[in-house]
Design an enzyme around this catalytic site. Sequence first.
Site, PDB file in Angstrom:
ATOM      1  N   ASP A  14      44.447  -7.343  -1.966  1.00 59.34           N
ATOM      2  CA  ASP A  14      43.727  -7.924  -0.820  1.00 59.34           C
ATOM      3  C   ASP A  14      44.564  -8.954  -0.064  1.00 59.34           C
ATOM      4  OD1 ASP A  14      41.278  -6.530  -1.561  1.00 59.34           O
ATOM      5  OD2 ASP A  14      41.146  -7.983  -3.198  1.00 59.34           O
ATOM      6  N   LYS A  19      47.469  -4.659   7.517  1.00 60.84           N
ATOM      7  CA  LYS A  19      47.813  -5.157   8.853  1.00 60.84           C
ATOM      8  C   LYS A  19      49.329  -5.221   9.034  1.00 60.84           C
ATOM      9  CE  LYS A  19      47.967  -9.274  11.680  1.00 60.84           C
ATOM     10  NZ  LYS A  19      47.482 -10.633  11.961  1.00 60.84           N
ATOM     11  N   HIS A  42      42.499  -1.117   2.773  1.00 61.56           N
ATOM     12  CA  HIS A  42      43.334  -1.765   3.779  1.00 61.56           C
ATOM     13  C   HIS A  42      42.564  -1.868   5.089  1.00 61.56           C
ATOM     14  CE1 HIS A  42      47.323  -0.742   1.507  1.00 61.56           C
ATOM     15  NE2 HIS A  42      46.511  -1.547   0.846  1.00 61.56           N
ATOM     16  N   SER A 300      36.917  -4.921   0.514  1.00 61.53           N
ATOM     17  CA  SER A 300      36.721  -3.827   1.470  1.00 61.53           C
ATOM     18  C   SER A 300      36.414  -2.515   0.767  1.00 61.53           C
ATOM     19  CB  SER A 300      37.969  -3.668   2.353  1.00 61.53           C
ATOM     20  OG  SER A 300      39.131  -3.524   1.574  1.00 61.53           O
ATOM     21  N   THR A 301      36.712  -2.436  -0.529  1.00 59.17           N
ATOM     22  CA  THR A 301      36.400  -1.231  -1.296  1.00 59.17           C
ATOM     23  C   THR A 301      35.066  -1.359  -2.017  1.00 59.17           C
ATOM     24  OG1 THR A 301      38.735  -0.683  -1.616  1.00 59.17           O
ATOM     25  CG2 THR A 301      37.186   0.287  -3.167  1.00 59.17           C
ATOM     26  N   GLY A 303      32.924  -4.326  -1.861  1.00 63.15           N
ATOM     27  CA  GLY A 303      31.961  -5.230  -1.241  1.00 63.15           C
ATOM     28  C   GLY A 303      31.689  -6.469  -2.068  1.00 63.15           C
ATOM     29  N   LYS A 305      32.102 -10.124  -3.765  1.00 64.68           N
ATOM     30  CA  LYS A 305      32.688 -11.398  -3.349  1.00 64.68           C
ATOM     31  C   LYS A 305      33.968 -11.620  -4.137  1.00 64.68           C
ATOM     32  CE  LYS A 305      32.051 -16.401  -3.279  1.00 64.68           C
ATOM     33  NZ  LYS A 305      33.382 -16.654  -3.879  1.00 64.68           N
ATOM     34  N   LEU A 333      46.990 -17.626   7.206  1.00 65.80           N
ATOM     35  CA  LEU A 333      47.306 -19.048   7.352  1.00 65.80           C
ATOM     36  C   LEU A 333      46.185 -19.767   8.086  1.00 65.80           C
ATOM     37  CD1 LEU A 333      49.561 -21.227   6.928  1.00 65.80           C
ATOM     38  CD2 LEU A 333      50.274 -20.728   9.277  1.00 65.80           C
TER      39      LEU A 333
END
EC number: 6.3.4.4
Length: 433
Positions: A14, A19, A42, A300-301, A303, A305, A333
């Site tokens: 993660d 990006k 991703h 993202s896979t 969900g 936290k 950042l």
Amino acid sequence: MNKNIVILGTQWGDEGKGKVVDCLTKDSSYVVRYQGGHNAGHTLVVNDKKIILHLIPSGLLHKNVIGIIANGVVVSPFELIKEIKMLETHNIFVHKRLFISNSSPLILQYHIEMDIAREKKLGISALGTTGRGIGPAYEDKIARRALRIGDLKNEKTLSIRLEKIVNYYNHQLVSFYKHKPVDYKIILRDLLPTIDLIYDMIKDTTSILHTAIQSNKKIIFEGAQGSFLDIDHGTYPYVTSSNSTIGGVITGTGVGSKSLDYILGVTKAYSTRVGYGPFPTELFDDVDKHFSKKGHEFGSTTGRKRRTGWLDAVALCRSVRINSLSGLCITKLDVLDGLHEIKICTAYKNINTLEIISFPDIDEWKNIEPIYETYPGWNKKTLGIKKLIDLPYEARNYINRIEEITQIPVDIISTGPDRSDIIFVRDIFFIKK
């Protein structure tokens, strides 16, 4: 000029690799996934639209790029087709420029059921897998019983081998795990229609890559997960089932180490982890809430936290050495904006012996206390900044300290979720070895 660039995670996944891959592949010819499966996630933001890829290489969003899913990746044909169709809704068509290794192991329903059954039986001792069958699929590969993508080309052989392996799994699922069996006929029925959809994509991807290298094409190798989820070098047993460190590139593609020109390690400006396992800098205070909210720290896979903490430079330095990193990319950042102070863990201390530990054994982690350096934060927004000189002094000081500790340069800084929110400190394609 650096032609072949590896992008991998230095933490527990993660880190924002997708990006970075997306940004760098616009000038490349190929992008290659070399390990993991659809347990990766991703996330890309393009023109304010969020696209999440689990299996297809991130760089395929650029229409001039050829994508490779290499032999080190375990592939669910159903998830692959689902992603292809999802991209088509964004007017991104990949059928003629995505190739899948004929040696990639298949993930099928019996892998998923085994994954779920094991986690259920382990109860509170569960490893926290994604439940997508990744581990069992890699087990089949090592045990030399895996069905592979290339097997889809021979329906008769596929049918015979599938029935045998379903019987093998059902014996365990029913007898030991008291779990429902899987139906061989249903699996075969569902699998056969996928063959026509991906048949032309199935190739000897190692040969494709060798030809590309000989032709001096630019290639991006896209890692999944992070270094401390590596099956050999991670916080075992709370790891994934593949090599997410640099070795996975070589075995997972068939490309030799001499062909790799530059290795970029991606790290968040702080730390996160999903699921169970050691996490020495973990926070449970208002800073944790700040990271979770501002960094949108939800998997993202899965969900789930994400756990959050300060940057762990002990782990980061180990990752630098394991992977022979050429440089770093610091992501998120901007999430540090507004914090009064920022900490970096520079050492581990055993609270019982007061001994400084380089990297603990699994039973030692519970006794580890992080030793921190503290730096002033900044109030100016870094979101969207594109030049290093425009960052607040305190932010530049933080970056400089990371370079001092790791002894490698920070070549890229991400300052927001959009592909344009990025600072290229150096052009990594033109850095001399």
